[in-house]
Design a protein around this motif. Sequence first.
Motif, PDB file in Angstrom:
ATOM      1  N   ILE A   1     119.546 -18.020 -52.402  1.00 13.98           N
ATOM      2  CA  ILE A   1     118.539 -17.355 -53.070  1.00 13.98           C
ATOM      3  C   ILE A   1     118.615 -16.084 -53.597  1.00 13.98           C
ATOM      4  CG2 ILE A   1     116.748 -19.176 -52.208  1.00 13.98           C
ATOM      5  CD1 ILE A   1     115.902 -16.980 -50.202  1.00 13.98           C
ATOM      6  N   GLY A   2     118.072 -15.310 -54.422  1.00 10.47           N
ATOM      7  CA  GLY A   2     117.965 -14.007 -54.734  1.00 10.47           C
ATOM      8  C   GLY A   2     117.492 -13.545 -56.213  1.00 10.47           C
TER       9      GLY A   2
ATOM     10  N   VAL B   1     120.359 -18.874 -47.791  1.00 17.74           N
ATOM     11  CA  VAL B   1     121.195 -17.531 -47.642  1.00 17.74           C
ATOM     12  C   VAL B   1     120.547 -16.713 -48.867  1.00 17.74           C
ATOM     13  CG1 VAL B   1     123.432 -16.362 -47.904  1.00 17.74           C
ATOM     14  CG2 VAL B   1     123.416 -18.643 -46.842  1.00 17.74           C
ATOM     15  N   ASN B   2     120.182 -15.474 -48.395  1.00 19.80           N
ATOM     16  CA  ASN B   2     119.522 -14.618 -49.494  1.00 19.80           C
ATOM     17  C   ASN B   2     120.786 -13.618 -49.822  1.00 19.80           C
ATOM     18  OD1 ASN B   2     117.930 -12.661 -50.856  1.00 19.80           O
ATOM     19  ND2 ASN B   2     117.551 -11.604 -49.248  1.00 19.80           N
TER      20      ASN B   2
ATOM     21  N   ASP C   1     117.314 -17.706 -43.910  1.00 20.20           N
ATOM     22  CA  ASP C   1     117.790 -17.684 -42.663  1.00 20.20           C
ATOM     23  C   ASP C   1     118.860 -16.583 -42.217  1.00 20.20           C
ATOM     24  OD1 ASP C   1     116.601 -20.384 -41.864  1.00 20.20           O
ATOM     25  OD2 ASP C   1     117.839 -21.211 -43.448  1.00 20.20           O
ATOM     26  N   ILE C   2     119.593 -16.402 -43.395  1.00 23.34           N
ATOM     27  CA  ILE C   2     120.559 -15.388 -43.435  1.00 23.34           C
ATOM     28  C   ILE C   2     120.629 -14.252 -44.519  1.00 23.34           C
ATOM     29  CG2 ILE C   2     123.260 -14.636 -43.792  1.00 23.34           C
ATOM     30  CD1 ILE C   2     123.618 -17.664 -42.697  1.00 23.34           C
ATOM     31  N   SER C   3     120.358 -12.933 -44.526  1.00 23.61           N
ATOM     32  CA  SER C   3     120.644 -12.256 -45.816  1.00 23.61           C
ATOM     33  C   SER C   3     121.989 -11.526 -45.621  1.00 23.61           C
ATOM     34  CB  SER C   3     119.526 -11.276 -45.556  1.00 23.61           C
ATOM     35  OG  SER C   3     119.327 -10.703 -46.858  1.00 23.61           O
ATOM     36  N   ILE C   4     122.577 -11.541 -46.993  1.00 28.09           N
ATOM     37  CA  ILE C   4     123.918 -10.810 -47.131  1.00 28.09           C
ATOM     38  C   ILE C   4     123.538  -9.637 -48.079  1.00 28.09           C
ATOM     39  CG2 ILE C   4     126.125 -11.040 -48.283  1.00 28.09           C
ATOM     40  CD1 ILE C   4     125.844 -12.720 -45.476  1.00 28.09           C
ATOM     41  N   GLU C   5     124.040  -8.485 -47.818  1.00 31.85           N
ATOM     42  CA  GLU C   5     123.733  -7.372 -48.761  1.00 31.85           C
ATOM     43  C   GLU C   5     124.955  -7.411 -49.851  1.00 31.85           C
ATOM     44  OE1 GLU C   5     121.295  -5.147 -48.711  1.00 31.85           O
ATOM     45  OE2 GLU C   5     120.355  -6.395 -46.997  1.00 31.85           O
TER      46      GLU C   5
ATOM     47  N   ALA D   1     128.907 -15.261 -41.754  1.00 24.57           N
ATOM     48  CA  ALA D   1     127.717 -15.469 -41.109  1.00 24.57           C
ATOM     49  C   ALA D   1     127.134 -16.709 -40.871  1.00 24.57           C
ATOM     50  CB  ALA D   1     126.761 -14.610 -42.130  1.00 24.57           C
ATOM     51  N   ILE D   2     127.701 -17.660 -41.522  1.00 23.20           N
ATOM     52  CA  ILE D   2     127.199 -19.093 -41.200  1.00 23.20           C
ATOM     53  C   ILE D   2     128.141 -19.709 -40.006  1.00 23.20           C
ATOM     54  CG2 ILE D   2     126.151 -19.601 -43.456  1.00 23.20           C
ATOM     55  CD1 ILE D   2     128.987 -21.327 -43.659  1.00 23.20           C
ATOM     56  N   SER D   3     129.432 -18.910 -39.508  1.00 27.12           N
ATOM     57  CA  SER D   3     130.226 -19.532 -38.518  1.00 27.12           C
ATOM     58  C   SER D   3     129.618 -18.722 -37.137  1.00 27.12           C
ATOM     59  CB  SER D   3     131.568 -19.227 -38.875  1.00 27.12           C
ATOM     60  OG  SER D   3     131.725 -18.119 -39.149  1.00 27.12           O
ATOM     61  N   ARG D   4     128.853 -17.880 -37.385  1.00 30.06           N
ATOM     62  CA  ARG D   4     128.193 -16.948 -35.981  1.00 30.06           C
ATOM     63  C   ARG D   4     127.228 -18.034 -35.347  1.00 30.06           C
ATOM     64  NH1 ARG D   4     127.414 -12.377 -39.478  1.00 30.06           N
ATOM     65  NH2 ARG D   4     129.420 -11.422 -39.729  1.00 30.06           N
TER      66      ARG D   4
END
Length: 171
Positions: A13-14, A103-104, A148-152, A168-171
């Motif tokens: 998303i974004g 994921v944003n 759930d996760i935001s990526i800059e 991020a998803i493997s953490r």
Amino acid sequence: MPQQQPNDNLILIGMPGAGKSTIGVLLAKRLGLGFVDTDVLIQTREGRTLQDIVNSDGPAALRQIEEQVLADLKVTRTVIATGGSAVYSAKAMSALAESGIIVNLHVPLPVLEQRISNHDTRGLVRQPGQSIADLYQERVPLYARYADISIEVDNERPDQVVEQIVGAISR
């Protein structure tokens, strides 16, 4: 038909111009997943471009069509690139959240303004006279709410963003 496993999709998303489609294809290749661009699904279903829908039926009609397409989407092991306006529908976002990790891709406004030059032909869901900055202010809290996760994402190359997502998803 195999039963869908929870959280086996990745949903991007974004804002328009964040790179959801470009990054989505690369991410799908990197992870060995399928890829779906929901804007393309809408255009295929309707037999016209997003902009044609907005021009003839209005932004609300596009949002309603988008909600239906997203709520009906039944895929597994797939990267899903959504339209920027997907977050206006709680029903659609709930369906997406049940099927995977959201994921944003957060892009600073100045970068978006450089990337988006085709405001009037892109099929943006916005009110007449509403600027990209207005859309940004309206949508950023919605993206944050559903992610759930935001990526800059600033001026990174798409492959760099893919690696950030994979990390991020493997953490």
